[in-house]
Write a protein that holds these residues in place. Structure first.
Motif, PDB file in Angstrom:
ATOM      1  N   SER A   8       0.807  -1.209   0.000  1.00 37.54           N
ATOM      2  CA  SER A   8       0.000   0.000   0.000  1.00 37.54           C
ATOM      3  C   SER A   8       0.841   1.261   0.000  1.00 37.54           C
ATOM      4  O   SER A   8       0.314   2.354  -0.005  1.00 37.54           O
ATOM      5  N   SER A   9       2.171   1.117   0.054  1.00 36.18           N
ATOM      6  CA  SER A   9       3.050   2.271   0.132  1.00 36.18           C
ATOM      7  C   SER A   9       3.286   2.838  -1.254  1.00 36.18           C
ATOM      8  O   SER A   9       3.547   2.102  -2.211  1.00 36.18           O
ATOM      9  N   PRO A  10       3.224   4.165  -1.414  1.00 39.60           N
ATOM     10  CA  PRO A  10       3.482   4.774  -2.701  1.00 39.60           C
ATOM     11  C   PRO A  10       4.966   4.833  -2.984  1.00 39.60           C
ATOM     12  O   PRO A  10       5.787   4.504  -2.141  1.00 39.60           O
ATOM     13  N   SER A  11       5.294   5.276  -4.178  1.00 39.90           N
ATOM     14  CA  SER A  11       6.690   5.523  -4.515  1.00 39.90           C
ATOM     15  C   SER A  11       7.248   6.550  -3.559  1.00 39.90           C
ATOM     16  O   SER A  11       6.546   7.490  -3.158  1.00 39.90           O
ATOM     17  N   PRO A  12       8.538   6.430  -3.135  1.00 41.07           N
ATOM     18  CA  PRO A  12       9.123   7.384  -2.193  1.00 41.07           C
ATOM     19  C   PRO A  12       9.030   8.823  -2.650  1.00 41.07           C
ATOM     20  O   PRO A  12       9.080   9.734  -1.844  1.00 41.07           O
ATOM     21  N   SER A  13       8.890   9.053  -3.960  1.00 40.70           N
ATOM     22  CA  SER A  13       8.830  10.418  -4.466  1.00 40.70           C
ATOM     23  C   SER A  13       7.440  11.012  -4.391  1.00 40.70           C
ATOM     24  O   SER A  13       7.229  12.173  -4.716  1.00 40.70           O
ATOM     25  N   VAL A  14       6.459  10.211  -4.010  1.00 42.77           N
ATOM     26  CA  VAL A  14       5.072  10.669  -3.936  1.00 42.77           C
ATOM     27  C   VAL A  14       4.659  10.774  -2.474  1.00 42.77           C
ATOM     28  O   VAL A  14       4.780   9.811  -1.717  1.00 42.77           O
ATOM     29  N   ALA A  15       4.163  11.950  -2.077  1.00 45.94           N
ATOM     30  CA  ALA A  15       3.792  12.156  -0.682  1.00 45.94           C
ATOM     31  C   ALA A  15       2.537  11.370  -0.331  1.00 45.94           C
ATOM     32  O   ALA A  15       1.584  11.303  -1.112  1.00 45.94           O
ATOM     33  N   ILE A  40       2.592  14.132  12.492  1.00 41.16           N
ATOM     34  CA  ILE A  40       3.600  13.596  11.586  1.00 41.16           C
ATOM     35  C   ILE A  40       3.630  14.383  10.283  1.00 41.16           C
ATOM     36  O   ILE A  40       4.707  14.725   9.765  1.00 41.16           O
ATOM     37  N   LEU A  41       2.466  14.707   9.737  1.00 38.79           N
ATOM     38  CA  LEU A  41       2.408  15.495   8.512  1.00 38.79           C
ATOM     39  C   LEU A  41       3.041  16.872   8.703  1.00 38.79           C
ATOM     40  O   LEU A  41       3.712  17.388   7.805  1.00 38.79           O
ATOM     41  N   PRO A  47       8.550  14.170   1.091  1.00 35.47           N
ATOM     42  CA  PRO A  47       7.758  12.938   0.954  1.00 35.47           C
ATOM     43  C   PRO A  47       8.487  11.710   1.482  1.00 35.47           C
ATOM     44  O   PRO A  47       7.869  10.852   2.132  1.00 35.47           O
ATOM     45  N   ASP A  48       9.794  11.604   1.213  1.00 33.41           N
ATOM     46  CA  ASP A  48      10.555  10.462   1.710  1.00 33.41           C
ATOM     47  C   ASP A  48      10.565  10.419   3.233  1.00 33.41           C
ATOM     48  O   ASP A  48      10.430   9.355   3.848  1.00 33.41           O
ATOM     49  N   MET A  53       8.758   8.296   8.485  1.00 29.20           N
ATOM     50  CA  MET A  53       8.183   8.568   9.800  1.00 29.20           C
ATOM     51  C   MET A  53       6.955   7.710  10.066  1.00 29.20           C
ATOM     52  O   MET A  53       6.771   7.183  11.167  1.00 29.20           O
ATOM     53  N   VAL A  54       6.110   7.563   9.048  1.00 32.48           N
ATOM     54  CA  VAL A  54       4.919   6.731   9.212  1.00 32.48           C
ATOM     55  C   VAL A  54       5.327   5.285   9.469  1.00 32.48           C
ATOM     56  O   VAL A  54       4.755   4.600  10.331  1.00 32.48           O
ATOM     57  N   GLU A  55       6.319   4.801   8.740  1.00 32.10           N
ATOM     58  CA  GLU A  55       6.763   3.423   8.935  1.00 32.10           C
ATOM     59  C   GLU A  55       7.371   3.218  10.317  1.00 32.10           C
ATOM     60  O   GLU A  55       7.147   2.184  10.957  1.00 32.10           O
ATOM     61  N   ARG A  56       8.113   4.197  10.810  1.00 30.03           N
ATOM     62  CA  ARG A  56       8.699   4.081  12.152  1.00 30.03           C
ATOM     63  C   ARG A  56       7.608   4.071  13.224  1.00 30.03           C
ATOM     64  O   ARG A  56       7.659   3.274  14.163  1.00 30.03           O
ATOM     65  N   ARG A  57       6.628   4.935  13.070  1.00 35.71           N
ATOM     66  CA  ARG A  57       5.540   4.963  14.055  1.00 35.71           C
ATOM     67  C   ARG A  57       4.750   3.662  14.008  1.00 35.71           C
ATOM     68  O   ARG A  57       4.399   3.093  15.052  1.00 35.71           O
ATOM     69  N   ALA A  58       4.467   3.174  12.802  1.00 38.56           N
ATOM     70  CA  ALA A  58       3.717   1.930  12.658  1.00 38.56           C
ATOM     71  C   ALA A  58       4.486   0.746  13.213  1.00 38.56           C
ATOM     72  O   ALA A  58       3.898  -0.246  13.650  1.00 38.56           O
ATOM     73  N   ALA A  59       5.816   0.849  13.228  1.00 37.16           N
ATOM     74  CA  ALA A  59       6.649  -0.217  13.772  1.00 37.16           C
ATOM     75  C   ALA A  59       6.760  -0.151  15.297  1.00 37.16           C
ATOM     76  O   ALA A  59       7.392  -1.012  15.912  1.00 37.16           O
ATOM     77  N   GLY A  60       6.140   0.875  15.912  1.00 39.18           N
ATOM     78  CA  GLY A  60       6.099   0.933  17.367  1.00 39.18           C
ATOM     79  C   GLY A  60       6.993   1.960  18.017  1.00 39.18           C
ATOM     80  O   GLY A  60       7.041   2.048  19.243  1.00 39.18           O
ATOM     81  N   HIS A  61       7.712   2.758  17.236  1.00 34.81           N
ATOM     82  CA  HIS A  61       8.541   3.802  17.835  1.00 34.81           C
ATOM     83  C   HIS A  61       7.648   4.856  18.490  1.00 34.81           C
ATOM     84  O   HIS A  61       6.570   5.176  17.962  1.00 34.81           O
ATOM     85  N   PRO A  62       8.059   5.418  19.630  1.00 27.07           N
ATOM     86  CA  PRO A  62       7.240   6.444  20.279  1.00 27.07           C
ATOM     87  C   PRO A  62       6.989   7.619  19.342  1.00 27.07           C
ATOM     88  O   PRO A  62       7.882   8.061  18.614  1.00 27.07           O
ATOM     89  N   LEU A  63       5.781   8.140  19.357  1.00 29.43           N
ATOM     90  CA  LEU A  63       5.430   9.261  18.506  1.00 29.43           C
ATOM     91  C   LEU A  63       6.370  10.442  18.733  1.00 29.43           C
ATOM     92  O   LEU A  63       6.787  11.114  17.778  1.00 29.43           O
ATOM     93  N   GLU A  64       6.714  10.684  20.002  1.00 27.03           N
ATOM     94  CA  GLU A  64       7.569  11.835  20.321  1.00 27.03           C
ATOM     95  C   GLU A  64       8.948  11.703  19.680  1.00 27.03           C
ATOM     96  O   GLU A  64       9.558  12.694  19.281  1.00 27.03           O
TER      97      GLU A  64
END
Length: 271
Positions: A8-15, A40-41, A47-48, A53-64
């Motif tokens: 579901s992830s877009p190309s890194p060049s697309v936000a 996060i936005l 875009p990269d 950032m979304v992937e790190r948060r989804a992987a469980g890293h603290p939002l802060e």
């Protein structure tokens, strides 16, 4: 939390769109996905970076850690990877310190982590001599960034051993956000804390009070007459913490904030 599905992830060049960010965070189990998406936005510069950032948060890293800051006592403090994230309940410790010593001029933030407590106290008190200390080099680096605007000094070392000798007998407020999770309960903490924060900032020993007892035993020598030590603890641990403060020669008072579920023990060195 599960990682963002690659399909579901877009190309890194697309936000990523806001809806895509919300969907990814919600799928990963983030309860406040909409609010987190906005933060996060706002923090992402490219875009990269947004995708990462979304992937790190989804992987469980603290939002802060993902966005690089935390709001604490009405101010933003820098939060770097591997450093204890300041909790909202610790704002009660700051409020109690200000109530106890509204004219404090020498402030020490012990077990400082990001230095959030010291920053909040300095901002509220005005011109103070501000010191902070932590055993963890990563915390010391982070705290130096946060305390720089207030002219604060950050020292690396074990509790009072880290402090300059000239502070002995001069400290008006000694705030110590010590680790107080019993060793056997560390594994029960949320994964955000357990996997991404230093164990030394969480594990307080068998009953959670090892570091608190050491601070209580040594604080009187560093406090000015009328100076105050404040430590955060839990409801269950409060009676033992009070006993440790009393044995350390301090006049002790517990305080509770029911809304934040915060418990603070304050001890004063009598003049």
């Amino acid at each position: 939390m599960a990682p963002v599905p690659r399909t579901s992830s877009p190309s890194p060049s697309v936000a990523l769109s806001r809806d895509a960010v919300v969907a990814a965070l919600r799928a990963a189990g983030c309860v406040f996905a909409e609010d987190e998406a906005e933060l996060i936005l706002a923090a992402a510069r490219t875009p990269d970076e947004l995708t990462a950032m979304v992937e790190r948060r989804a992987a469980g890293h603290p939002l802060e850690v993902v966005v690089g800051w935390a709001e604490f006592y009405g101010r933003r403090v820098v939060v770097e990877p591997g450093v204890f994230v300041p909790r909202r309940r610790t704002e009660f410790l700051v409020a109690e310190a200000l109530a106890q010593a509204p004219r404090a001029r020498v402030v020490v933030d012990l077990c400082c982590g990001t230095g959030a407590v010291g920053v909040a106290l300095a901002a509220a008190l005005g011109q103070v001599e501000l010191h902070a200390a932590d055993l963890d080099p990563a915390a010391v680096r982070c705290a130096r960034r946060n305390l720089a605007a207030h002219g604060g000094q950050v020292h690396e070392g074990d509790l009072f051993e880290a402090l300059p000798a000239q502070l002995r007998g001069r400290v008006d407020v000694l705030a110590a956000n010590v680790p107080y999770v019993p060793t056997g309960e560390v594994s029960l903490l949320p994964a955000e804390a357990r996997d991404h924060e230093p164990l030394s900032a969480l594990d307080g020993g068998a009953d959670g009070l090892d570091v608190l007892r050491r601070v209580a035993a040594g604080a009187r020598d560093w406090l000015a007459p009328g100076g105050c030590l404040l430590v955060e603890t839990s409801e269950r641990q409060a009676p033992a913490a009070i006993e440790a403060f009393t044995q350390g020669g301090l006049t002790t008072r517990p305080a509770v904030d029911e809304e934040l579920y915060a418990h603070v023990v304050a001890g004063t060195r009598n003049p």
